[in-house]
Design a protein around this motif. Structure first.
Motif, PDB file in Angstrom:
ATOM      1  N   HIS A   1      -8.679 -42.523  20.099  1.00  0.00           N
ATOM      2  CA  HIS A   1      -8.380 -43.959  20.009  1.00  0.00           C
ATOM      3  C   HIS A   1      -7.905 -44.347  18.601  1.00  0.00           C
ATOM      4  O   HIS A   1      -8.371 -45.328  18.023  1.00  0.00           O
ATOM      5  CB  HIS A   1      -9.608 -44.782  20.398  1.00  0.00           C
ATOM      6  CG  HIS A   1     -10.142 -44.462  21.755  1.00  0.00           C
ATOM      7  ND1 HIS A   1      -9.512 -44.863  22.905  1.00  0.00           N
ATOM      8  CD2 HIS A   1     -11.230 -43.738  22.145  1.00  0.00           C
ATOM      9  CE1 HIS A   1     -10.197 -44.425  23.944  1.00  0.00           C
ATOM     10  NE2 HIS A   1     -11.232 -43.732  23.518  1.00  0.00           N
ATOM     11  N   SER A   2      -6.999 -43.583  18.075  1.00  0.00           N
ATOM     12  CA  SER A   2      -6.512 -43.805  16.710  1.00  0.00           C
ATOM     13  C   SER A   2      -4.997 -43.888  16.706  1.00  0.00           C
ATOM     14  O   SER A   2      -4.338 -43.751  17.752  1.00  0.00           O
ATOM     15  CB  SER A   2      -7.000 -42.672  15.790  1.00  0.00           C
ATOM     16  OG  SER A   2      -8.417 -42.656  15.734  1.00  0.00           O
ATOM     17  N   SER A   3      -4.415 -44.102  15.507  1.00  0.00           N
ATOM     18  CA  SER A   3      -2.960 -44.164  15.385  1.00  0.00           C
ATOM     19  C   SER A   3      -2.530 -43.580  14.041  1.00  0.00           C
ATOM     20  O   SER A   3      -3.235 -43.702  13.038  1.00  0.00           O
ATOM     21  CB  SER A   3      -2.465 -45.608  15.520  1.00  0.00           C
ATOM     22  OG  SER A   3      -2.940 -46.402  14.449  1.00  0.00           O
ATOM     23  N   PHE A   4      -1.347 -42.924  14.061  1.00  0.00           N
ATOM     24  CA  PHE A   4      -0.716 -42.376  12.862  1.00  0.00           C
ATOM     25  C   PHE A   4       0.735 -42.853  12.908  1.00  0.00           C
ATOM     26  O   PHE A   4       1.509 -42.397  13.762  1.00  0.00           O
ATOM     27  CB  PHE A   4      -0.801 -40.849  12.848  1.00  0.00           C
ATOM     28  CG  PHE A   4      -2.218 -40.329  12.840  1.00  0.00           C
ATOM     29  CD1 PHE A   4      -2.847 -40.025  11.643  1.00  0.00           C
ATOM     30  CD2 PHE A   4      -2.925 -40.166  14.026  1.00  0.00           C
ATOM     31  CE1 PHE A   4      -4.154 -39.557  11.626  1.00  0.00           C
ATOM     32  CE2 PHE A   4      -4.230 -39.715  14.023  1.00  0.00           C
ATOM     33  CZ  PHE A   4      -4.851 -39.406  12.817  1.00  0.00           C
ATOM     34  N   SER A   5       1.092 -43.766  12.010  1.00  0.00           N
ATOM     35  CA  SER A   5       2.402 -44.397  12.144  1.00  0.00           C
ATOM     36  C   SER A   5       3.013 -44.697  10.773  1.00  0.00           C
ATOM     37  O   SER A   5       2.303 -44.855   9.772  1.00  0.00           O
ATOM     38  CB  SER A   5       2.273 -45.699  12.958  1.00  0.00           C
ATOM     39  OG  SER A   5       1.421 -46.604  12.300  1.00  0.00           O
ATOM     40  N   MET A   6       4.345 -44.779  10.780  1.00  0.00           N
ATOM     41  CA  MET A   6       5.110 -45.196   9.606  1.00  0.00           C
ATOM     42  C   MET A   6       4.814 -44.320   8.383  1.00  0.00           C
ATOM     43  O   MET A   6       4.737 -44.801   7.252  1.00  0.00           O
ATOM     44  CB  MET A   6       4.836 -46.671   9.292  1.00  0.00           C
ATOM     45  CG  MET A   6       5.062 -47.631  10.444  1.00  0.00           C
ATOM     46  SD  MET A   6       6.782 -47.655  11.007  1.00  0.00           S
ATOM     47  CE  MET A   6       7.574 -48.401   9.589  1.00  0.00           C
ATOM     48  N   ASN A   7       4.654 -43.016   8.609  1.00  0.00           N
ATOM     49  CA  ASN A   7       4.420 -42.088   7.505  1.00  0.00           C
ATOM     50  C   ASN A   7       5.720 -41.357   7.182  1.00  0.00           C
ATOM     51  O   ASN A   7       6.427 -40.891   8.095  1.00  0.00           O
ATOM     52  CB  ASN A   7       3.312 -41.106   7.870  1.00  0.00           C
ATOM     53  CG  ASN A   7       1.977 -41.810   8.060  1.00  0.00           C
ATOM     54  OD1 ASN A   7       1.419 -42.364   7.122  1.00  0.00           O
ATOM     55  ND2 ASN A   7       1.474 -41.806   9.300  1.00  0.00           N
ATOM     56  N   GLU A   8       6.034 -41.215   5.878  1.00  0.00           N
ATOM     57  CA  GLU A   8       7.362 -40.753   5.452  1.00  0.00           C
ATOM     58  C   GLU A   8       7.649 -39.319   5.851  1.00  0.00           C
ATOM     59  O   GLU A   8       8.788 -38.982   6.188  1.00  0.00           O
ATOM     60  CB  GLU A   8       7.490 -40.892   3.932  1.00  0.00           C
ATOM     61  CG  GLU A   8       7.636 -42.325   3.454  1.00  0.00           C
ATOM     62  CD  GLU A   8       7.898 -42.375   1.959  1.00  0.00           C
ATOM     63  OE1 GLU A   8       7.574 -41.372   1.276  1.00  0.00           O
ATOM     64  OE2 GLU A   8       8.412 -43.395   1.485  1.00  0.00           O
ATOM     65  N   ALA A   9       6.657 -38.440   5.803  1.00  0.00           N
ATOM     66  CA  ALA A   9       6.912 -37.030   6.070  1.00  0.00           C
ATOM     67  C   ALA A   9       6.476 -36.638   7.479  1.00  0.00           C
ATOM     68  O   ALA A   9       7.276 -36.140   8.269  1.00  0.00           O
ATOM     69  CB  ALA A   9       6.198 -36.158   5.033  1.00  0.00           C
ATOM     70  N   VAL A  10       5.207 -36.857   7.807  1.00  0.00           N
ATOM     71  CA  VAL A  10       4.692 -36.371   9.087  1.00  0.00           C
ATOM     72  C   VAL A  10       3.470 -37.208   9.464  1.00  0.00           C
ATOM     73  O   VAL A  10       2.721 -37.675   8.597  1.00  0.00           O
ATOM     74  CB  VAL A  10       4.325 -34.869   8.993  1.00  0.00           C
ATOM     75  CG1 VAL A  10       3.190 -34.617   8.003  1.00  0.00           C
ATOM     76  CG2 VAL A  10       3.972 -34.294  10.369  1.00  0.00           C
ATOM     77  N   GLY A  11       3.321 -37.378  10.774  1.00  0.00           N
ATOM     78  CA  GLY A  11       2.130 -38.077  11.245  1.00  0.00           C
ATOM     79  C   GLY A  11       0.909 -37.179  11.203  1.00  0.00           C
ATOM     80  O   GLY A  11      -0.132 -37.536  10.647  1.00  0.00           O
ATOM     81  N   VAL A  12       1.016 -35.971  11.818  1.00  0.00           N
ATOM     82  CA  VAL A  12      -0.101 -35.024  11.871  1.00  0.00           C
ATOM     83  C   VAL A  12       0.427 -33.649  11.494  1.00  0.00           C
ATOM     84  O   VAL A  12       1.364 -33.149  12.126  1.00  0.00           O
ATOM     85  CB  VAL A  12      -0.735 -34.980  13.277  1.00  0.00           C
ATOM     86  CG1 VAL A  12      -1.834 -33.928  13.330  1.00  0.00           C
ATOM     87  CG2 VAL A  12      -1.286 -36.348  13.670  1.00  0.00           C
ATOM     88  N   ARG A  13      -0.185 -33.046  10.462  1.00  0.00           N
ATOM     89  CA  ARG A  13       0.216 -31.715   9.991  1.00  0.00           C
ATOM     90  C   ARG A  13      -1.026 -30.843   9.982  1.00  0.00           C
ATOM     91  O   ARG A  13      -2.100 -31.250   9.514  1.00  0.00           O
ATOM     92  CB  ARG A  13       0.790 -31.806   8.581  1.00  0.00           C
ATOM     93  CG  ARG A  13       1.166 -30.466   7.952  1.00  0.00           C
ATOM     94  CD  ARG A  13       2.525 -29.997   8.454  1.00  0.00           C
ATOM     95  NE  ARG A  13       3.013 -28.854   7.679  1.00  0.00           N
ATOM     96  CZ  ARG A  13       2.850 -27.577   8.019  1.00  0.00           C
ATOM     97  NH1 ARG A  13       2.178 -27.279   9.132  1.00  0.00           N
ATOM     98  NH2 ARG A  13       3.338 -26.612   7.275  1.00  0.00           N
ATOM     99  N   ALA A  14      -0.921 -29.609  10.543  1.00  0.00           N
ATOM    100  CA  ALA A  14      -2.070 -28.718  10.591  1.00  0.00           C
ATOM    101  C   ALA A  14      -1.641 -27.294  10.295  1.00  0.00           C
ATOM    102  O   ALA A  14      -0.595 -26.829  10.774  1.00  0.00           O
ATOM    103  CB  ALA A  14      -2.744 -28.792  11.949  1.00  0.00           C
ATOM    104  N   VAL A  15      -2.460 -26.601   9.501  1.00  0.00           N
ATOM    105  CA  VAL A  15      -2.253 -25.189   9.180  1.00  0.00           C
ATOM    106  C   VAL A  15      -3.558 -24.457   9.481  1.00  0.00           C
ATOM    107  O   VAL A  15      -4.623 -24.832   8.962  1.00  0.00           O
ATOM    108  CB  VAL A  15      -1.866 -24.992   7.696  1.00  0.00           C
ATOM    109  CG1 VAL A  15      -1.713 -23.516   7.374  1.00  0.00           C
ATOM    110  CG2 VAL A  15      -0.587 -25.761   7.367  1.00  0.00           C
TER     111      VAL A  15
END
Length: 710
Positions: free
Chosen positions: A161-175
């Motif tokens: 129930h969350s949001s990731f928005s209007m980010n310049e590079a990436v919303g979600v990044r995982a390594v």
């Protein structure tokens, strides 16, 4: 299609609410830097981070609802221990810049320990939330207007129930991380999801309006999108990475005429999944059948095809699908499996011997040709035999009053059936036949039976429901009694009495019968005749004044009277003798012992003990709460009676055996386990036995010889 793009609004709403958090009215500002622990509350708003703040290892920072944290340029919050952020929908926690409203102003929140965030917003950071070698659990979090929304490296992150928005590079990044997302919106980022060597399962969300890729996977990464709406702009950059789409299928089953079919069997098979079996609900739907619809690698894209089939009452249908979104399938069965709706009409009331009309034309069916090909059957019992009538309309005449259940059974052209119940109340219009049976003459002190049992009616329930009223009239006076049979004895004078019987049945129909009774005085007793008869009887008795005559006289007149008078006394003396004999043999037994062993009730035993003690045949002695009884000539011991007879037997067996369990004591004495425990505890209190617990058993031992017998 279950689109969740509205979740983008979560972040905007939370930012708006956070912006309304009134820092000026609080007790702050509170300036923080370096090591931070403890609890931050809205009373300290705003919290100004002047230099990077650190939550040390093994420490916890708790942040309550409505807290506003502002970061100076280049600062951040490092969590090496734990951070718990507990905002609310009405008062979220805000992490933002203390200056420019532009991405990259402050470093963001870095977590190498544990982070739990509830209802919070993070904005204008380099990376809103960076989790490296740690774990994070997010719910209701909005990460926006930063360089990156979420970065996970060697970590485990759960988001809902969350949001990731209007980010310049990436919303979600995982390594090299494990991510689980649910009901979350990832919108308007340069790249939506970027996975390297990671695995992510995303359910019921949205990835949209990305400037480059909605999702990018590389270096053996796996992304599973379950019911996630995207723009389907994907990038898979090596042969061992994979992107999967999964969608829900919803199957609606209809019959030949388009009517939804409840309880139909649905089977979905195909693709790489095992067969799925479901049953339709009351609206004909089988919902939430999850299907793997697409698998993408760097070299190929595979779209899976499934066959959905349905069956009900011997009719079936099927169709195929390759779902690319939330999918709804409508399967039409080959036959009509929907039952008609039988309608027998409203309940009816009709007079006996009048015809009643049945009409089933108010029923319906999904078959447009109905009632063509349909059958209608009316069944009931008229009180004499079962009746079956056919056709959408029918008529019948009931001869007997009562209430009759009529069942209508309708079968359509395909053999589907339904039934309805109709009640027919047949009204009684026939009056009863009133008849009476009377004696013609009676004495003034006689009780006369007024009998109307020979009255009849056509109602089978007449004997139970009929009303019978008797009126007796003589000399201008009347009396009334009721009942099918009644008695009367209150005659007010000798003479002729007119008797009227009024009979009414359950239908209100009445009939009247009349008769008469003559009441005469009873003749007076002739005393001279009685005297003569008695003289003759006594003379005969004198003549028969032998021993045999006297015995006969006693047997006939005296002995029965004596027996009736003495029976209770004889029984009382027998019971009292039992009690007295028991006390002689068992001196010192208590009231409870005597009652139990002789099977007497409290009242009987108390009465006889009082009589025996009053007549000085027995004596009693109180010992604690017990009352002990002794024969009058027996010596009463100073200790109140010494040991009970049962206790003497218990002690003897304990001495002979060296020790027994409670169950063994009860067995050898022949008493209940509860009674054995009672006596052993009493003997233990008097120092006669020793009781020990051995594992799950209670064992008793003889500790000392018994006291001398009284």
């Amino acid at each position: 299609m279950r689109r969740l793009a509205f979740l983008l609004g979560i972040g905007v709403a939370m930012l708006a609410l956070a912006g309304l958090a009134p820092g000026a009215s609080a007790g702050g500002p509170t300036y923080v830097s370096g090591d931070v622990t403890g609890t931050w509350t809205a009373e300290g708003n705003p919290y100004i981070v002047t230099a990077t703040a650190v939550v040390p290892e093994s420490s916890t920072l708790s942040i309550g609802p409505g807290v506003v944290v502002r970061f100076d340029a280049g600062t951040g919050l490092l969590v090496r221990g734990s951070i718990v952020v507990e905002g609310s929908g009405a008062a979220p926690v805000e992490f933002t810049s203390n200056g420019s409203a532009a991405p990259n102003f402050w470093e963001g929140i870095g977590v190498s320990g544990l982070a739990v965030l509830r209802f919070a917003s993070i904005s204008y950071a380099a990376t809103a939330l960076r989790v490296e070698g740690g774990a994070a659990d997010l719910e209701g979090v909005a990460a926006s207007h930063s360089r990156s929304g979420l970065f996970a490296n060697g970590s485990t992150v759960s988001v809902a129930h969350s949001s990731f928005s209007m980010n310049e590079a990436v919303g979600v990044r995982a390594v090299d991380s494990m991510l689980t997302f649910a009901s979350t919106a990832i919108t308007s980022n340069a790249e939506g999801i970027y996975l390297t060597g990671s695995a992510m399962r995303f359910e019921n969300g949205t990835v949209s309006d990305s400037f480059i890729d909605d999702a990018r996977v590389e270096r053996a990464a796996t992304l599973q999108l379950h019911n996630v709406t995207t723009g389907r702009v994907y990038g898979v950059y090596d042969d061992v990475s994979r992107l999967e789409e999964w969608w829900y299928a919803h199957v609606l089953v209809k019959d030949r005429f388009g009517t939804p079919v409840p309880d139909a069997a649905v089977r979905v098979g195909g693709g790489p999944l095992p067969v799925v079996d479901r049953v339709t609900d009351g609206d004909g739907w089988a919902h939430w059948i999850e299907l793997w619809s697409m698998a993408m690698t760097s070299t190929s894209t595979t779209v899976f095809t499934y066959t959905a089939s349905a069956s009900s009452r011997g009719s079936s249908g099927a169709m195929t699908t390759s779902p690319s979104g939330d999918t709804r399938l409508a399967i039409a069965l080959s036959g009509d499996v929907t039952a008609p709706v039988a309608f027998a009409g409203p309940d009816l009331a009709v007079s006996e011997d009048d015809p009643v009309s049945f009409d089933a034309r108010g029923g319906s069916d999904n078959d447009p040709a109905f009632p063509a090909g349909a059958t209608f059957e009316w069944t009931f019992d008229d009180g004499t035999r079962p009746i079956v009538l056919s056709g959408p309309t029918a008529a019948y005449t009931f001869a007997t009053p009562g209430t009759y259940p009529v069942v209508l059974r309708v079968s359509d052209a395909a053999g589907n059936t339904d039934q309805d119940l109709l009640l027919v109340a047949v009204l009684d219009r026939t009056p009863p036949a009133a008849r009476m049976t009377l004696t013609s003459q009676a004495f003034a002190d006689d009780s006369i039976v007024l009998d109307a049992s020979v009255s009849t009616d056509n109602d089978p329930a007449f004997n139970e429901t009929g009303n019978f009223t008797w009126t007796l009239e003589s000399g201008g006076r009347t009396a009334t009694v009721y009942g099918r049979t009644a008695t009367y004895a209150s005659w007010w004078s000798a003479g002729d009495y007119a008797v009227t019987l009024r009979v009414r049945d359950a239908g209100g129909n009445e009939a009247v019968a009349t008769g008469s009774i003559r009441i005469v005085p009873r003749p007076s007793l002739d005393l001279a005749w009685v005297a003569t008869a008695l003289a003759a009887w006594f003379a005969g008795l004198a003549i028969a004044g032998t021993e045999r005559g006297r015995m006969a006289f006693i047997s006939w007149f005296v002995l029965p009277l004596y027996t009736r008078m003495k029976k209770e006394e004889v029984l009382d003396q027998f019971t009292r003798g039992q009690i007295y004999g028991y006390i002689v043999v068992h001196p010192g037994d208590s009231y409870t012992d005597i009652k139990r062993n002789l099977h007497l009730n409290n009242g009987t035993l108390t009465h006889h003990l009082n009589v025996l003690e009053r007549d000085r045949l027995i004596r009693s002695k109180n010992q604690g709460t017990r009352k002990l009884f002794f024969a009058a000539n027996a010596r009463v011991p100073e200790d109140g009676g010494g040991m009970h007879e049962v206790q003497q037997q218990i002690l003897r067996h304990l001495e002979e055996s060296g020790g027994l369990s409670v169950s063994d004591v009860a067995g050898v004495i022949g008493i209940s386990r509860q009674l054995a425990i009672y006596h052993l505890r009493d003997m233990s209190r008097n120092g006669l036995v020793r009781i020990e617990r051995r594992a799950f058993r209670i064992v008793a031992y003889a500790d000392a010889p018994p006291p001398p017998a009284p």
